[in-house]
Enzyme design. Structure first.
Site, PDB file in Angstrom:
ATOM      1  N   GLN A   1       0.867  -1.182   0.000  1.00  0.00           N
ATOM      2  CA  GLN A   1       0.000   0.000   0.000  1.00  0.00           C
ATOM      3  C   GLN A   1       0.902   1.229   0.000  1.00  0.00           C
ATOM      4  OE1 GLN A   1      -3.219   0.794  -0.234  1.00  0.00           O
ATOM      5  NE2 GLN A   1      -2.754   2.935   0.100  1.00  0.00           N
TER       6      GLN A   1
ATOM      7  N   GLN B   1       0.079   4.558  -1.144  1.00  0.00           N
ATOM      8  CA  GLN B   1      -0.495   5.883  -0.914  1.00  0.00           C
ATOM      9  C   GLN B   1      -0.402   6.219   0.576  1.00  0.00           C
ATOM     10  OE1 GLN B   1      -4.803   6.468  -1.359  1.00  0.00           O
ATOM     11  NE2 GLN B   1      -4.390   8.024  -2.892  1.00  0.00           N
TER      12      GLN B   1
ATOM     13  N   TYR C   1      -7.382  -0.094   4.145  1.00  0.00           N
ATOM     14  CA  TYR C   1      -8.390   0.762   3.514  1.00  0.00           C
ATOM     15  C   TYR C   1      -9.569  -0.072   3.008  1.00  0.00           C
ATOM     16  CZ  TYR C   1      -4.792   4.350   3.677  1.00  0.00           C
ATOM     17  OH  TYR C   1      -3.847   5.235   4.107  1.00  0.00           O
TER      18      TYR C   1
ATOM     19  N   GLY D   1     -10.681   0.202  -0.046  1.00  0.00           N
ATOM     20  CA  GLY D   1     -10.206  -0.198  -1.362  1.00  0.00           C
ATOM     21  C   GLY D   1      -9.062   0.701  -1.770  1.00  0.00           C
ATOM     22  N   MET D   2      -8.293   0.268  -2.734  1.00  0.00           N
ATOM     23  CA  MET D   2      -7.221   1.082  -3.293  1.00  0.00           C
ATOM     24  C   MET D   2      -7.233   0.885  -4.793  1.00  0.00           C
ATOM     25  SD  MET D   2      -4.911   3.283  -2.743  1.00  0.00           S
ATOM     26  CE  MET D   2      -4.027   4.082  -4.082  1.00  0.00           C
ATOM     27  N   GLU D   3      -7.272   2.012  -5.504  1.00  0.00           N
ATOM     28  CA  GLU D   3      -7.568   2.034  -6.931  1.00  0.00           C
ATOM     29  C   GLU D   3      -6.379   1.670  -7.803  1.00  0.00           C
ATOM     30  OE1 GLU D   3      -6.689   6.344  -5.521  1.00  0.00           O
ATOM     31  OE2 GLU D   3      -7.711   4.570  -4.749  1.00  0.00           O
TER      32      GLU D   3
ATOM     33  N   GLU E   1     -13.940   2.516  -6.383  1.00  0.00           N
ATOM     34  CA  GLU E   1     -12.610   2.237  -6.932  1.00  0.00           C
ATOM     35  C   GLU E   1     -12.623   2.277  -8.457  1.00  0.00           C
ATOM     36  OE1 GLU E   1     -10.407   2.521  -4.793  1.00  0.00           O
ATOM     37  OE2 GLU E   1     -11.748   2.268  -3.084  1.00  0.00           O
TER      38      GLU E   1
ATOM     39  N   HIS F   1     -12.328   5.754  -9.757  1.00  0.00           N
ATOM     40  CA  HIS F   1     -10.944   6.249  -9.731  1.00  0.00           C
ATOM     41  C   HIS F   1     -10.223   6.016 -11.060  1.00  0.00           C
ATOM     42  CE1 HIS F   1      -9.871   7.966  -5.913  1.00  0.00           C
ATOM     43  NE2 HIS F   1     -10.352   6.945  -5.214  1.00  0.00           N
TER      44      HIS F   1
ATOM     45  N   TYR G   1     -13.301  13.390   0.626  1.00  0.00           N
ATOM     46  CA  TYR G   1     -14.342  12.579  -0.011  1.00  0.00           C
ATOM     47  C   TYR G   1     -15.690  13.296   0.020  1.00  0.00           C
ATOM     48  CZ  TYR G   1     -11.046   8.668   0.655  1.00  0.00           C
ATOM     49  OH  TYR G   1      -9.942   7.851   0.636  1.00  0.00           O
TER      50      TYR G   1
END
Length: 635
Positions: free
Chosen positions: A141, A143, A266, A268-270, A295, A298, A399
Site C-alpha cells: 500500500q 499511498q 483501507y 479499497g485502493m484504486e 474504486e 478512480h 471525499y
C-alpha cells in the site's frame, strides 16, 4: 473569484511539498521496475531503470525520494555513478542524490536496492495470519508517500510514467499492470497508461481468480473465492458501462480486483488493473459493492486525472465519490425499471441522495473526531508545507466535502443535464496529467463562461479554505432516510418519556430495511449523544432492550452495521460490548473501523483500549499501526 486569485501560488500546478525529490526538472518516458520477493527475509530486493528526459539544462543531479531503503548501486547511462543518501528528514524520508553529466538531455538511471524491516509500504503475513493458512502473503500500500520505502522514486502524484513491471516470487504474483507472461517464478506486467508512484503495487501469495464480468476477474485466497465472486459478479460490468456513459470509454482494458487479507488498511485502493479491496466488503448481501463502484470511478478521477499534491486530494476523492454516486443512481434506476416502479428515475435519484446522507453523517463524525486537528485538516484545500505526513490528514473530508462541493456546482449551473457536459470535457482536458484546485476552478469558469454570475454565488473561500462542515447543507431527498429517522425518533421519544419498556419494539421494525437504512438508523441513534442532557450511558436499559429486539444486528456479517451497533452499545459504556468491540477490532484492519473503534474504547476504558491494541498490534499494517498509536497517544 478574487479570493481564489489572492491565494493562487506562483506556479500552477502547485509544487508538491510532500516530496524531497527535484521532480520538476524531469519527465519520465518509461520506468522498468523489478521486485524480488524474499519471504524468508521478509524484504523485497529489486532494480529500477528510469528513462529520463531532462527539462532543466542546468540541473546536475537527480534527487529521488527514499525511506528506510538500502541503496546498493547506481549507474547513469551504463556507467557507475556517484550517489549520496542524505540524512533522514521525518516524516518524508531521505534524499537520494545522483550526479548526472552536465548538459544532459536524456538519462538512463539504474538503481539496485533492498527494503528493510522498517518499510512502511509492504506487509508480510505468515501463513497462520492468512485465511487459507497454507502459504505466506505479501501485499503493498503505497499511498500517500510510502512508495519511497519500496523503491527509490519521484514519490509525488505530480509526475507520471508508463511502466514495465516484473517480479520474482515462489508464489503467485500480481502487480499494477496488465499481465503479460509468467515463466516459472517470474511474472511480467505492462502498464501503458502513465501513473504516479503511489499506484505501484505488488501482491504475492496463495491467490486464485474467478470471472465477475467480460473484462473483470476477482482474485483472492482459494477459501474466499466463491464468496468474492458472488458478491461482485452481479454488478461489475453494469458499473463500468454506467461510468463510461457518464465520462468516456474505460481506458485500462481490464478492471480486475484483489480481495486482500483482513489487515489491509483501507476499504479499497484504486490500483490500475488490480483494484485492491478489504474483505469487510464480503458481507453476503451485496450491500457494500458501492466500494467497488468507488474504486472503478478512480479509473478516471485519480488515475487518469490526478491531484498534483496531497494538499489537493479532494480532486481525486471528491470527484470519485461524485461518480460513484452517479453509478449507484444508474444501477438503482435500472433495477427500478426492471421491477416496474412508477418513477424509476426519481427512485435512482433518491438512492444517490440516500448515499449522500450517509456520507454527510460520516463527515460530521469525522470532523468531530479530529478534535483540535480540525483546524488544520478539515479545510478542503490543505496546507502541508510544514512537511507533515499526509497520512495524518487522512479523513472523510476530501471525499464528502469534495462531493458536496461538486453536488453544489451541479445544482448551481443548472442540474445534471447541464453539468454532465462538463464531466467528459474536464477529464479529457487533464487526462494523463496532474492538477491543483486553481486549475480546476479556472476550467470550470472557462467551460461555463455564460454562468459566471451563478458560479460567483458559491462561497469559494468557505468551501475551499475554512475548517469544519461545509457552509451550506444541500437539500437532500430524504425519502429513503425518513423511515430510519422515524424509528430512531420513536426510541428517543420513548426514552425521554420513560415509556420504552411499554413500547412494542421488535425485529419487525427493521425487517424491511435495506442494509444502508440500518446504517442510517444506527447513525441517528449514535448522534443523540450530541443532544443536550442526553447520554446513552444513562439509558443502558434501553440499549439492552434494543439488543433483545434487534438480535440480527449482533450477528450481522455487514461490517458497516456491526461497527455502528458496537459503537452505539459502547457509547452506553456497556462493558460486554467494550470487549466485543475490542475482539472485533482484532479481526479487521480497515482504518475506517479500527481508528474510531480504538478512539471510542479509549474514551470509555483506556486500559482496555491499550490492552486490545497491544494484543492485536502485530496483525495491523504499518500505516494503520502508526495512526492508532498516534490516536491513543502512544507516540
Amino acid at each position: 473569484m478574487n479570493v481564489i486569485k489572492s491565494r493562487r501560488p506562483a506556479v500552477s500546478p502547485e509544487i508538491d511539498p510532500s516530496t524531497l525529490s527535484n521532480y520538476q526538472n524531469f519527465a519520465v518516458s518509461n520506468t522498468e521496475l523489478f521486485l524480488d520477493v524474499l519471504f524468508d527475509e521478509k524484504i523485497v530486493a529489486g532494480t529500477v531503470l528510469y528513462h529520463l528526459e531532462v527539462l532543466n539544462k542546468d540541473v546536475s543531479e537527480v534527487i529521488l525520494d527514499t525511506s528506510f531503503l538500502t541503496v546498493e548501486s547506481v549507474t547513469v547511462n551504463g556507467s557507475e555513478a556517484e550517489f549520496s543518501l542524505h540524512e533522514r528528514v521525518e516524516p518524508l524520508g531521505s534524499r537520494l542524490a545522483i550526479s548526472i553529466p552536465p548538459n544532459s538531455q536524456k538519462v538512463q538511471l539504474f538503481i539496485s536496492f533492498r527494503t528493510t524491516e522498517r518499510c512502511t509500504a509492504i506487509q508480510f503475513l505468515d501463513k497462520e495470519a492468512t485465511d487459507g493458512k497454507k502459504a505466506p502473503y505479501l501485499f503493498c500500500q503505497c499511498q500517500a508517500i510510502h512508495a519511497r520505502s519500496l523503491f527509490p522514486c519521484f514519490d509525488t502524484p505530480a509526475l507520471k510514467s508508463t511502466y514495465k513491471l516484473s517480479a520474482k516470487s515462489p508464489l503467485f504474483t500480481l502487480m499494477s499492470g496488465r499481465p503479460v507472461n509468467q515463466e516459472g517464478d517470474m511474472y511480467y506486467f505492462d502498464q501503458p497508461v502513465p501513473i504516479p508512484s503511489y499506484l505501484i503495487s505488488i501482491a504475492s501469495g496463495d491467490i486464485v481468480k474467478a470471472k465477475i464480468g467480460p473484462r473483470s476477474d476477482i482474485y483472492s485466497e482459494p477459501v474466499k473465492i466463491k464468496d468474492c465472486q458472488w458478491e461482485f459478479e452481479n454488478d461489475m460490468e453494469d458499473f463500468i458501462q454506467i461510468a463510461e456513459k457518464l465520462v468516456f470509454e474505460y481506458e485500462w482494458l481490464r478492471f480486475d480486483s484483489l480481495v486482500l487479507p483482513s489487515s489491509f488498511p483501507y476499504g479499497g485502493m484504486e490500483i490500475p488493473n488490480l483494484c485492491q479491496l478489504t474483505p469487510t466488503l464480503i458481507c453476503k448481501d451485496r450491500s457494500q459493492v458501492t466500494v467497488m463502484a468507488h474504486e472503478l470511478a478512480h479509473s478516471w478521477s485519480g488515475n487518469l486525472v490526478t491531484n498534483c499534491s496531497w494538499e489537493h486530494f479532494w480532486l481525486n476523492e471528491g470527484w470519485t465519490v461524485y461518480i460513484e454516486r452517479r453509478i449507484i443512481e444508474g444501477i438503482a434506476t435500472a433495477e427500478a425499471i426492471k421491477a416496474g416502479k412508477k418513477d424509476p428515475f426519481a427512485y435512482g435519484e433518491s438512492m444517490r441522495h440516500f448515499s449522500a446522507i450517509i456520507g454527510w453523517n460520516d463527515l460530521e463524525n469525522s470532523i468531530k473526531a479530529m478534535g483540535n486537528d480540525a483546524e488544520r485538516f478539515s479545510p478542503l484545500v490543505l496546507d502541508l508545507k510544514a512537511g507533515e505526513d499526509p497520512d495524518d490528514s487522512f479523513s472523510t473530508v476530501p471525499y464528502e466535502k469534495g462531493f458536496n462541493l461538486l453536488f453544489l456546482i451541479e445544482q448551481t449551473v443548472g442540474g445534471k443535464k447541464v453539468f454532465d457536459k462538463f464531466i467528459p470535457s474536464y477529464f479529457k482536458k487533464f487526462r494523463y496529467g496532474s492538477l491543483d484546485t486553481y486549475q480546476f476552478v479556472d476550467y470550470l469558469y472557462e467551460f461555463f463562461n455564460d454562468k459566471k454570475v451563478e458560479l460567483d454565488s458559491i462561497d469559494w473561500e468557505s468551501w475551499l479554505y475554512k475548517p469544519g462542515m461545509p457552509p451550506v447543507m444541500p437539500k437532500f431527498d430524504t425519502t429513503l432516510a425518513d423511515e430510519c429517522y422515524e424509528l430512531a425518533d420513536e426510541w428517543f421519544s420513548a426514552i425521554k418519556n420513560n415509556s420504552y419498556l411499554k413500547h412494542d419494539f421488535s425485529s419487525a421494525d427493521i425487517k424491511s430495511f435495506e442494509p444502508n437504512q440500518s446504517v442510517v438508523f444506527l447513525d441517528t441513534l449514535i448522534s443523540y449523544n450530541k443532544h443536550k442532557d442526553f447520554n446513552w450511558k444513562d439509558h443502558v436499559d434501553a440499549l439492552k432492550l434494543m439488543e433483545t429486539a434487534y438480535t440480527e444486528y449482533d450477528t450481522s456479517l455487514n461490517a458497516e452495521i456491526l461497527f455502528r451497533w458496537y459503537m452505539l452499545q459502547v457509547s452506553g459504556e456497556r462493558e460486554e460490548f467494550q470487549h466485543k468491540l475490542g475482539q472485533w477490532l482484532g479481526t479487521v484492519g480497515r482504518m475506517k473501523f479500527v481508528r474510531p473503534g480504538y478512539v471510542l474504547l479509549n474514551e470509555v476504558n483506556r486500559e482496555l483500549a491499550i490492552y486490545y491494541f497491544k494484543k492485536f498490534e502485530s496483525n495491523y499494517h504499518p500505516i494503520c499501526k502508526t495512526m492508532v498509536k498516534k490516536d491513543l497517544g502512544l507516540v
